[in-house]
Design a protein around this motif. Structure first.
Motif, PDB file in Angstrom:
ATOM      1  N   ARG A   1       0.836  -1.207   0.000  1.00  8.24           N
ATOM      2  CA  ARG A   1       0.000   0.000   0.000  1.00  8.24           C
ATOM      3  C   ARG A   1       0.870   1.255   0.000  1.00  8.24           C
ATOM      4  NH1 ARG A   1      -3.257  -3.009   3.992  1.00  8.24           N
ATOM      5  NH2 ARG A   1      -5.089  -3.842   2.904  1.00  8.24           N
ATOM      6  N   ARG A   2       1.988   1.201   0.704  1.00  2.01           N
ATOM      7  CA  ARG A   2       2.895   2.349   0.743  1.00  2.01           C
ATOM      8  C   ARG A   2       3.488   2.622  -0.639  1.00  2.01           C
ATOM      9  NH1 ARG A   2       8.469   2.585   4.370  1.00  2.01           N
ATOM     10  NH2 ARG A   2       9.228   4.594   3.579  1.00  2.01           N
ATOM     11  N   ARG A   3       3.836   1.560  -1.373  1.00  3.77           N
ATOM     12  CA  ARG A   3       4.389   1.752  -2.717  1.00  3.77           C
ATOM     13  C   ARG A   3       3.342   2.344  -3.657  1.00  3.77           C
ATOM     14  NH1 ARG A   3       9.239  -0.396  -4.314  1.00  3.77           N
ATOM     15  NH2 ARG A   3       8.497  -0.585  -6.460  1.00  3.77           N
ATOM     16  N   VAL A   4       2.122   1.848  -3.559  1.00  2.80           N
ATOM     17  CA  VAL A   4       1.056   2.382  -4.408  1.00  2.80           C
ATOM     18  C   VAL A   4       0.821   3.860  -4.095  1.00  2.80           C
ATOM     19  CG1 VAL A   4      -1.407   2.254  -4.934  1.00  2.80           C
ATOM     20  CG2 VAL A   4      -0.053   0.160  -4.787  1.00  2.80           C
ATOM     21  N   ALA A   5       0.778   4.186  -2.810  1.00  2.00           N
ATOM     22  CA  ALA A   5       0.562   5.580  -2.420  1.00  2.00           C
ATOM     23  C   ALA A   5       1.695   6.470  -2.912  1.00  2.00           C
ATOM     24  CB  ALA A   5       0.436   5.683  -0.900  1.00  2.00           C
ATOM     25  N   GLY A   6       2.905   5.902  -3.016  1.00  2.65           N
ATOM     26  CA  GLY A   6       4.047   6.668  -3.494  1.00  2.65           C
ATOM     27  C   GLY A   6       4.190   6.683  -4.996  1.00  2.65           C
ATOM     28  N   GLY A   7       3.263   6.010  -5.703  1.00  2.43           N
ATOM     29  CA  GLY A   7       3.290   6.015  -7.167  1.00  2.43           C
ATOM     30  C   GLY A   7       4.279   5.057  -7.780  1.00  2.43           C
ATOM     31  N   THR A   8       4.776   4.072  -7.028  1.00  2.00           N
ATOM     32  CA  THR A   8       5.702   3.074  -7.567  1.00  2.00           C
ATOM     33  C   THR A   8       4.991   1.732  -7.716  1.00  2.00           C
ATOM     34  OG1 THR A   8       6.481   2.654  -5.307  1.00  2.00           O
ATOM     35  CG2 THR A   8       7.787   4.157  -6.667  1.00  2.00           C
ATOM     36  N   ASP A   9       5.556   0.871  -8.566  1.00  2.00           N
ATOM     37  CA  ASP A   9       4.924  -0.414  -8.875  1.00  2.00           C
ATOM     38  C   ASP A   9       4.995  -1.366  -7.686  1.00  2.00           C
ATOM     39  OD1 ASP A   9       4.281   0.138 -11.607  1.00  2.00           O
ATOM     40  OD2 ASP A   9       6.409  -0.089 -12.086  1.00  2.00           O
ATOM     41  N   PRO A  10       3.858  -1.929  -7.241  1.00  2.00           N
ATOM     42  CA  PRO A  10       3.886  -2.952  -6.188  1.00  2.00           C
ATOM     43  C   PRO A  10       4.160  -4.327  -6.790  1.00  2.00           C
ATOM     44  CG  PRO A  10       1.631  -2.521  -6.808  1.00  2.00           C
ATOM     45  CD  PRO A  10       2.484  -1.608  -7.657  1.00  2.00           C
ATOM     46  N   LEU A  11       4.426  -5.293  -5.936  1.00  2.00           N
ATOM     47  CA  LEU A  11       4.588  -6.668  -6.421  1.00  2.00           C
ATOM     48  C   LEU A  11       3.257  -7.204  -6.932  1.00  2.00           C
ATOM     49  CD1 LEU A  11       6.507  -9.154  -6.664  1.00  2.00           C
ATOM     50  CD2 LEU A  11       5.658  -9.869  -4.433  1.00  2.00           C
ATOM     51  N   VAL A  12       2.189  -6.933  -6.205  1.00  2.00           N
ATOM     52  CA  VAL A  12       0.851  -7.349  -6.604  1.00  2.00           C
ATOM     53  C   VAL A  12      -0.131  -6.275  -6.159  1.00  2.00           C
ATOM     54  CG1 VAL A  12       0.491  -8.681  -4.482  1.00  2.00           C
ATOM     55  CG2 VAL A  12      -0.865  -9.213  -6.494  1.00  2.00           C
ATOM     56  N   HIS A  13      -1.096  -5.989  -7.016  1.00  2.00           N
ATOM     57  CA  HIS A  13      -2.109  -4.998  -6.664  1.00  2.00           C
ATOM     58  C   HIS A  13      -3.142  -5.672  -5.742  1.00  2.00           C
ATOM     59  CE1 HIS A  13      -0.431  -3.202 -10.373  1.00  2.00           C
ATOM     60  NE2 HIS A  13      -0.666  -2.071  -9.732  1.00  2.00           N
ATOM     61  N   LEU A  14      -3.093  -5.322  -4.475  1.00  2.00           N
ATOM     62  CA  LEU A  14      -3.959  -5.966  -3.487  1.00  2.00           C
ATOM     63  C   LEU A  14      -5.430  -5.681  -3.739  1.00  2.00           C
ATOM     64  CD1 LEU A  14      -1.858  -5.297  -0.267  1.00  2.00           C
ATOM     65  CD2 LEU A  14      -1.945  -7.377  -1.652  1.00  2.00           C
ATOM     66  N   THR A  15      -5.727  -4.604  -4.483  1.00  2.00           N
ATOM     67  CA  THR A  15      -7.126  -4.296  -4.781  1.00  2.00           C
ATOM     68  C   THR A  15      -7.750  -5.350  -5.691  1.00  2.00           C
ATOM     69  OG1 THR A  15      -6.296  -2.830  -6.510  1.00  2.00           O
ATOM     70  CG2 THR A  15      -6.996  -1.812  -4.438  1.00  2.00           C
ATOM     71  N   LEU A  16      -6.913  -6.178  -6.344  1.00  2.00           N
ATOM     72  CA  LEU A  16      -7.459  -7.283  -7.133  1.00  2.00           C
ATOM     73  C   LEU A  16      -8.320  -8.197  -6.258  1.00  2.00           C
ATOM     74  CD1 LEU A  16      -4.394  -8.345  -9.334  1.00  2.00           C
ATOM     75  CD2 LEU A  16      -6.472  -7.194 -10.108  1.00  2.00           C
ATOM     76  N   LEU A  17      -7.894  -8.364  -5.007  1.00  2.00           N
ATOM     77  CA  LEU A  17      -8.606  -9.276  -4.109  1.00  2.00           C
ATOM     78  C   LEU A  17      -9.957  -8.727  -3.673  1.00  2.00           C
ATOM     79  CD1 LEU A  17      -5.612 -10.441  -1.888  1.00  2.00           C
ATOM     80  CD2 LEU A  17      -6.648 -11.616  -3.835  1.00  2.00           C
ATOM     81  N   ARG A  18     -10.233  -7.438  -3.963  1.00  2.00           N
ATOM     82  CA  ARG A  18     -11.545  -6.892  -3.657  1.00  2.00           C
ATOM     83  C   ARG A  18     -12.590  -7.283  -4.696  1.00  2.00           C
ATOM     84  NH1 ARG A  18      -9.777  -0.643  -2.386  1.00  2.00           N
ATOM     85  NH2 ARG A  18      -8.248  -1.079  -0.748  1.00  2.00           N
ATOM     86  N   GLN A  19     -12.134  -7.788  -5.843  1.00  2.00           N
ATOM     87  CA  GLN A  19     -13.070  -8.173  -6.886  1.00  2.00           C
ATOM     88  C   GLN A  19     -13.729  -9.503  -6.507  1.00  2.00           C
ATOM     89  OE1 GLN A  19     -11.419  -7.971 -10.822  1.00  2.00           O
ATOM     90  NE2 GLN A  19     -10.161  -6.191 -10.338  1.00  2.00           N
ATOM     91  N   PRO A  20     -15.045  -9.532  -6.353  1.00  2.86           N
ATOM     92  CA  PRO A  20     -15.726 -10.748  -5.873  1.00  2.86           C
ATOM     93  C   PRO A  20     -15.445 -11.982  -6.721  1.00  2.86           C
ATOM     94  CG  PRO A  20     -17.216  -8.878  -5.835  1.00  2.86           C
ATOM     95  CD  PRO A  20     -15.988  -8.417  -6.549  1.00  2.86           C
ATOM     96  N   VAL A  21     -15.390 -11.805  -8.047  1.00  6.90           N
ATOM     97  CA  VAL A  21     -15.156 -12.956  -8.919  1.00  6.90           C
ATOM     98  C   VAL A  21     -13.781 -13.565  -8.658  1.00  6.90           C
ATOM     99  CG1 VAL A  21     -14.820 -13.670 -11.317  1.00  6.90           C
ATOM    100  CG2 VAL A  21     -16.738 -12.210 -10.725  1.00  6.90           C
ATOM    101  N   LEU A  22     -12.750 -12.730  -8.654  1.00  5.17           N
ATOM    102  CA  LEU A  22     -11.395 -13.233  -8.442  1.00  5.17           C
ATOM    103  C   LEU A  22     -11.246 -13.833  -7.052  1.00  5.17           C
ATOM    104  CD1 LEU A  22      -8.492 -13.534  -9.456  1.00  5.17           C
ATOM    105  CD2 LEU A  22      -8.017 -11.261  -8.517  1.00  5.17           C
ATOM    106  N   ARG A  23     -11.742 -13.138  -6.040  1.00  2.45           N
ATOM    107  CA  ARG A  23     -11.623 -13.631  -4.661  1.00  2.45           C
ATOM    108  C   ARG A  23     -12.317 -14.973  -4.498  1.00  2.45           C
ATOM    109  NH1 ARG A  23     -13.402  -9.383  -2.351  1.00  2.45           N
ATOM    110  NH2 ARG A  23     -15.557 -10.040  -2.059  1.00  2.45           N
TER     111      ARG A  23
END
Length: 553
Positions: free
Chosen positions: A254-276
């Motif tokens: 989350r800190r990397r995303v807030a700083g505008g740098t690429d994270p290892l994985v976008h954790l917001t993907l897990l908010r998608q009901p289908v994927l989760r």
């Protein structure tokens, strides 16, 4: 036929990746003999393989985003083939661990996320659903065929030929690399999050290690741990440390995303009901399958006394029906929707568990057992036919490698949990049932009960009744009491097995709860995946215009 050449190549890689563990599981006794070691040492090698795969799967998916999925797929295959070659000629246990556990594990972590994304890139619409159904069926078939192939090779030739054969398959796949297509990248590649990679690998490794070793260490009361923590088993402390590191990993991302740098994985993907929901269903599928594939071979080999090849033959109906059901299931999903097919699969698996419980007897009924195995294969095939497609088409094009990393992380976590949890339940139920049987048997004297109790406190293993009889005779018990202890253990064996199988049935029923977010609409329709409005800056915005599912809920 040319249209499906890419699927043949990708499917061969998937089959190869899951074949190893099931081959090794039926070859343990021969490996112990060849390397002049103990069973626990070979189990440690198998554990390390699962650890490496689970720890580096997300990293492997991200590397595919950076360097290209096609390049990572074939580079990973080359690494995997190198590990297979080293394993085939391994002169010592250390070389075996390096070749199989480390090098092959790293190769698989590079191959599998890229393979999942490449299926989506090479096929569209209905063909994609069929492709994922076939790939899912081949994954299950590898688990089922492994004991047969490994058992035959180990019994009549040598286990080393399996790994030599893997090298041949890898070379053949590498020669067919032109049939795999990849969409050219638009824009600069993302950067690797080194700190995130280290944190995720460490957290997953600690978590999986704790779960895998729970059967040896004990969950709370120490059984045979290398150390204790305040008098307790280290299992929960190791798992807790893994969870703590993963929490730190999420904060870092989350800190990397807030700083505008690429994270290892976008954790917001897990908010998608289908994927989760797809990931949780996949975890459940592998938990159930590996739990049963830990329990059933014990029944066949230890209780019934079958050798590795005979055991593999009796598991063959699972492989056959799984392949058929995965192909049929991909078509059924286009009509009924993935959620209904997955729930039908879970209902079928529940029926298979009930049937298995009825067949666990001192004398096996081969016809009834084969029928139960066939029903199990149908349930697994139907489930496998949907989940790969659901996961990959539940995200946009840019997130497919990330989704692939999450997909195979969930798969390996499910496999580890299945073996560890069901194994722990089996041993616990065996000890409890044996204690109850011994205490209630009037043929045993108080001295014999005391001797048996002392032996139980030192630990109990799932061994043959002949080994129990020999141990009782060596303890100096009279013949009548030897028979009584042996009979008590035989009864406890069946009760332990039934408890373990019943637990997989409970997990199957609980798995209905995680299917709520699966799509209900027909597949093959060009509709975008469900996206979360609260996403990271660059996550979930590049939707795939040729999506195969209609997400709901």
């Amino acid at each position: 036929m040319s249209h499906w050449r890419a699927l043949i190549v990708l499917g061969a890689a998937q089959f190869l990746m899951v074949l190893d563990t099931s081959v090794m599981n039926v070859s343990i006794s021969k490996l112990v003999e060849d390397f002049d070691t103990e069973v626990t040492a070979i189990q440690a090698v198998i554990t390390l393989y699962a650890l490496v795969m689970a720890a580096f799967m997300i990293v492997g998916g991200r590397l595919g985003d950076i360097y290209g999925r096609r390049r990572m797929f074939f580079l990973g295959l080359a690494v995997y083939g190198t590990g297979s070659a080293l394993t085939a000629v391994a002169p010592t246990l250390g070389v075996l661990a390096l070749g199989w556990s480390v090098i092959e594990g790293l190769g698989a972590a590079m191959v599998l996320p890229a393979m999942a994304a490449l299926v989506a890139e090479n096929y569209r619409g209905r063909d994609r659903a069929v492709a994922y159904g076939v790939v899912g069926g081949l994954a299950g078939a590898g688990i089922a065929v492994g004991p047969l192939l490994g058992g035959w090779m180990t019994t009549y030739l040598t286990w080393r030929l399996v790994f030599a054969g893997e090298v041949v398959v890898v070379v053949a796949v590498l020669l067919c690399r032109r049939v795999i297509k990849e969409t050219p990248r638009i824009g600069p590649p993302p950067r690797l999050d080194g700190v995130g990679a280290a944190l995720s690998a460490c957290g997953l490794a600690l978590g999986v290690l704790g779960v895998l070793q729970s059967g040896t260490w004990g969950w709370v009361q120490p059984r045979n741990p290398p150390f204790t923590v305040l008098g307790f088993s280290p299992t929960l402390f190791v798992i807790g440390a893994g969870v703590a590191v993963l929490v730190l990993f999420t904060h870092w991302e989350r800190r990397r995303v807030a700083g505008g740098t690429d994270p290892l994985v976008h954790l917001t993907l897990l908010r998608q009901p289908v994927l989760r929901s797809g990931l949780l269903s996949l975890l459940s599928q592998n938990l159930i399958l590996l739990g049963l594939f830990f329990t059933i071979p014990l029944y066949l080999q230890v209780v019934q006394g079958f050798d590795a090849f005979q055991t593999g033959l009796r598991l063959l109906p699972v492989s056959a029906t799984m392949l058929v059901a995965s192909t049929v299931g991909s078509r059924l999903g286009r009509v009924a929707g993935p959620r209904r097919v997955v729930r039908l699969a879970l209902a079928t698996l529940t029926g298979a568990v009930v049937w298995l419980l009825a067949t666990i007897d001192p004398v096996i009924d081969d016809a009834q057992f084969a029928a139960a195995m066939a029903v199990l294969g149908v349930g697994m095939g139907l489930m496998a036919s949907q989940l790969g497609n659901v996961i990959q088409t539940g995200v946009g094009e840019k997130e497919r490698s990330e989704a692939g990393g999450l997909q195979f992380t969930a798969q390996n976590l499910g496999s580890a949990l299945g073996t560890a949890l069901i194994g722990s339940l089996l041993i616990g139920a065996l000890a409890q049932a044996f204690t109850t049987q011994v205490e209630g048997d009037p043929r045993l004297s108080p001295e014999a009960r005391q001797q048996t109790g002392v032996a139980l406190e030192a630990g109990i293993s799932f061994v043959s009744t002949q080994q129990v009889r020999s141990a009782a005779e060596e303890a100096g018990l009279p013949p009548a009491e030897v028979d009584a202890v042996t009979d008590s253990y035989a009864t406890a064996q069946l009760q332990g097995l039934k408890t373990a199988i019943l637990a997989t049935g409970g997990i199957t029923l609980a798995s209905f709860l995680v299917t709520k977010g699966l799509p209900t609409g027909r597949t093959g329709e060009a509709q975008p995946p469900d996206t979360d409005t609260d996403t990271d800056t660059d996550a979930g915005t590049d939707t795939d215009t040729d999506t195969d599912i209609t997400p709901q809920g």
